[in-house]
Design an enzyme around this catalytic site. Structure first.
Site, PDB file in Angstrom:
ATOM      1  N   SER A 538       0.949  -1.494  -0.051  1.00  0.00           N
ATOM      2  CA  SER A 538      -0.074  -0.005  -0.044  1.00  0.00           C
ATOM      3  C   SER A 538       0.908   1.244  -0.044  1.00  0.00           C
ATOM      4  O   SER A 538       1.810   1.313  -0.892  1.00  0.00           O
ATOM      5  CB  SER A 538      -0.948  -0.068   1.220  1.00  0.00           C
ATOM      6  OG  SER A 538      -2.035   0.879   1.081  1.00  0.00           O
ATOM      7  N   HIS A 653      -8.069  -4.942  -0.814  1.00  0.00           N
ATOM      8  CA  HIS A 653      -6.737  -4.064  -0.626  1.00  0.00           C
ATOM      9  C   HIS A 653      -5.968  -5.198   0.125  1.00  0.00           C
ATOM     10  O   HIS A 653      -5.640  -4.967   1.363  1.00  0.00           O
ATOM     11  CB  HIS A 653      -7.006  -2.863   0.000  1.00  0.00           C
ATOM     12  CG  HIS A 653      -5.807  -2.027  -0.060  1.00  0.00           C
ATOM     13  ND1 HIS A 653      -4.955  -1.730  -1.040  1.00  0.00           N
ATOM     14  CD2 HIS A 653      -4.941  -1.290   1.062  1.00  0.00           C
ATOM     15  CE1 HIS A 653      -3.933  -1.094  -0.538  1.00  0.00           C
ATOM     16  NE2 HIS A 653      -3.845  -0.940   0.735  1.00  0.00           N
TER      17      HIS A 653
END
Length: 681
Positions: A538, A653
């Site tokens: 991320s 995610h």
């Protein structure tokens, strides 16, 4: 799809169809990339061994059942080889304290997904305070941030007939009472912010359709998001709040009472941790001066949200290299978790007259400690402690007596008897001292040849603490690797100031910190460029991309997970606009110039010898999105630079929606790392 806006000196030759996330042409490209990676990395004894180990660890029953206190019971969400999607189950507190609790299944997600033919991923429950068996069940399609919300009765294990049912979307909701919700939702396709989140809050009554809901608050499309929150304490108080997120770190807080909305007088940079005796428990992210009083950032204060004149009371303020990780209410007490130089402790704060006294809990020192569950109506809470080589231990806390009792300790998942942990520090480029942990064999030779994996995050005030990982232990440490965790700026290890030091155009400090740790490992002869791998996801994936382009000669392997990589266009990709407070914006010339200077995609060069990276993402990631990774891989192929690419279709995610998908991604990552470091066995 988006239209690239990056600097004109770098023509965009990447095809537009690649950003059509689920488009046929894009998915065909993804399949070709995945097939190639599987062909090169996903076969042979190394991968097979890593996959078998990862899946076994994910599905083993030798894991702690993390507690959630609901309705006087202990709930736990559990996945194993028989429950791939998982079950929500419950037991009594007494049974939970035994070695073999007797569990009752409240929700079988595998059965629900099969019945409804949906790729459901569990997203948690939000239960009515007065009747905790009635809950809003959050279900994600393949791990997306978007959720379907349906009313569920935990006692009967069934959906409530005629109950609340909010269709799939990025949304937020809270119980106002048994028959009323406050809901932030994309009521029309236009009712979302530039960050893709809702900004209109409405009152929804039981039995009403969405178009009958009554508006109570409207934010702006320029906001990040707007959402409701209803707080309770053990003294019977209820406070209803609406938070208008202005950027990633600043927000306005409003009190909703009697149909009226009034702003609460607290700083824009502050988090509400709970409600205590009718007052908000506020964690300050910036200094706050109120009259003659001054409260430093990082402090926890109590604030009456309805008072005409604000008069905060200080609960606790950090000193030196301390960081207050959290504060929670428990039966007339506050439980505070604090870290001192990245080592944790938990204290019980009790009101005594107009002030507070506190007692530290007798938990293990020099480890990570965190609250696992707390109930404002009960003195019982649960905490966990762990370290890199110390298996996670679950503790039962009694906040009335400030006592703890050890309940369960995770069986050792790997042999750590010949391993050691040390904490080191290094001066970064500007002289700031950066701590980091090294986990290594006790007999480690300081000859620069140790295979070393360096991990960091460096953003959004997210702290990294010592933790026990069966995956790292078996797939890296037990195979002779050295693991390093760097506490670089941008994180929250030393409070808001540690984070703020790396915001926007100051972000190069974060990248310099990481490079300084790497250089220190080389200077200490722990490792060398031919034996050093780095990994991050991320925002940490952006960190990997920057280090890949700024210091290509430092690393032999770079594992770039669910990353941001195109910083000239990130504001227009998935939820990117919500992070302008962290990274800055191309609409401001100074910030655009900085982003242009660090953006990994725009700084790839054909004449540079880079390590071969492993770029991984998921199609269902609706937060960062897969387009960053796709564009970066395409650009590398244009420049004839070698790389591996892996895009798991589900997982949001993360790394996959099911345990098999997660194990596959983990195995590919470790197979890549060991192969690049020359140990493909």
């Amino acid at each position: 799809m988006f239209t690239p806006l990056h600097a004109a000196d770098v023509p965009d030759t990447i095809p537009a169809w690649l950003s059509d996330i689920n488009g046929a042409q894009a998915m065909a490209w993804v399949k070709d990339q995945n097939d190639r990676t599987l062909r090169l990395l996903g076969h042979g004894p190394l991968y097979q061994s890593l996959y078998a180990t990862s899946l076994k660890l994910l599905q083993t029953h030798d894991r702690l059942a993390s507690p959630i206190q609901i309705d006087g019971m202990i709930y736990n969400f559990w996945r194993d080889d028989r429950h791939l999607r998982g079950v929500l189950r419950r037991t009594t507190p007494d049974s939970y304290a035994t070695d073999h609790p007797e569990w009752t299944v409240a929700l079988d997600l595998d059965a629900l997904a099969a019945k409804e033919k949906r790729n459901w991923v569990y997203g948690g429950v939000d239960c009515l305070h007065s009747q905790q068996n009635l809950c809003l069940l959050h279900l994600s399609d393949g791990g997306e941030d978007a959720k379907t919300v349906r009313e569920f009765d935990l006692r009967t294990g069934k959906f409530v007939e005629g109950g609340f049912n909010l269709p799939h979307a990025k949304q937020d909701s809270s119980w106002l009472d048994r028959d009323t919700l406050l809901v932030s939702y994309p009521w029309t396709s236009a009712d979302v912010t530039e960050s893709s989140y809702p900004y209109i809050v409405k009152l929804l009554k039981r039995g009403q359709s969405l178009d009958q809901a009554q508006t109570v608050f409207t934010g702006s499309r320029k906001d990040v998001e707007v959402g409701p929150e209803v707080l309770h304490d053990g003294a019977g108080h209820q406070v209803t709040l609406i938070r208008e997120g202005l950027d990633a770190f600043s927000s306005k807080l409003f009190l909703y009472r009697g149909g009226q909305v009034t702003q609460v007088a607290i700083p824009l940079k502050a988090d509400v941790a709970g409600l205590f005796n009718g007052r908000l428990v506020v964690q300050l992210k910036e200094d706050w001066k109120v009259g003659a009083q001054s409260f430093p950032q990082g402090s926890v204060v109590l604030v009456d949200p309805a008072a005409a004149t604000v008069a905060p009371q200080l609960l606790v303020a950090p000193t030196g290299r301390q960081m207050i990780e959290g504060a929670s209410t428990s039966h007339g007490h506050l439980i505070v978790t604090l870290y001192d130089n990245v080592r944790g402790k938990i204290s019980i704060y009790t009101p005594t007259g107009a002030a507070f006294t506190h007692r530290d809990l007798p938990l293990p020192e020099n480890m990570s400690v965190d609250l696992a569950s707390v109930d404002e109506d009960s003195p019982v809470a649960y905490a966990v402690s762990s370290g890199f080589l110390s298996p996670t231990t679950l503790w039962e806390i009694n906040s009335d007596t400030a006592s703890v009792q050890k309940l369960h300790t995770l069986p050792a998942q790997f042999d750590a008897s010949k391993m050691a942990v040390e904490q080191q520090e290094v001066r970064s480029k500007d002289g700031t001292s950066i701590p980091y942990f090294i986990v290594h064999p006790r007999d480690m030779a300081l000859d620069g040849t140790n295979p070393t994996l360096l991990y960091a995050y460096g953003g959004f005030e997210v702290p990294l603490f010592p933790f026990y990982s069966a995956g790292i232990g078996n797939n890296w440490l037990a195979r002779g690797g050295v693991y390093v965790l760097a506490n670089i700026r941008g994180g929250g290890e030393f409070g808001p100031a540690w984070h703020d030091a790396g915001l926007k155009t100051n972000r190069q400090r974060i990248y310099d910190d990481f490079a300084a740790v790497a250089k220190d490992l080389m200077d200490r002869k722990v490792t060398s460029p031919q034996h050093l791998a780095i990994q991050g996801g991320s925002n940490g994936g952006l960190l990997m991309g920057v280090e890949f382009t700024q210091h290509p000669d430092f690393w032999k392997a770079v594992d770039i997970e669910v990353p941001l990589l195109d910083m000239m266009n990130y504001e227009h990709m998935s939820a990117g606009a919500s992070w302008v407070g962290e990274y800055g914006t191309v609409s401001i010339p100074e910030q655009k110039a900085f982003l242009r200077g660090i953006s990994p995609l725009q700084n790839l060069r054909p004449d540079v010898k880079y390590p071969v990276p492993f770029i991984e993402t998921t199609t269902k990631d609706d937060r960062v999105g897969p387009v960053h990774a796709r564009r970066f891989a395409w650009r590398m192929s244009e420049l004839k630079l070698p790389y591996y690419y892996w895009e798991q279709v589900a997982g949001g995610h993360g790394f996959g929606a099911s345990q098999k998908e997660i194990a596959q991604t983990q195995a590919l990552s470790y197979a890549y790392l060991w192969s690049e470091l020359g140990q493909a066995k």
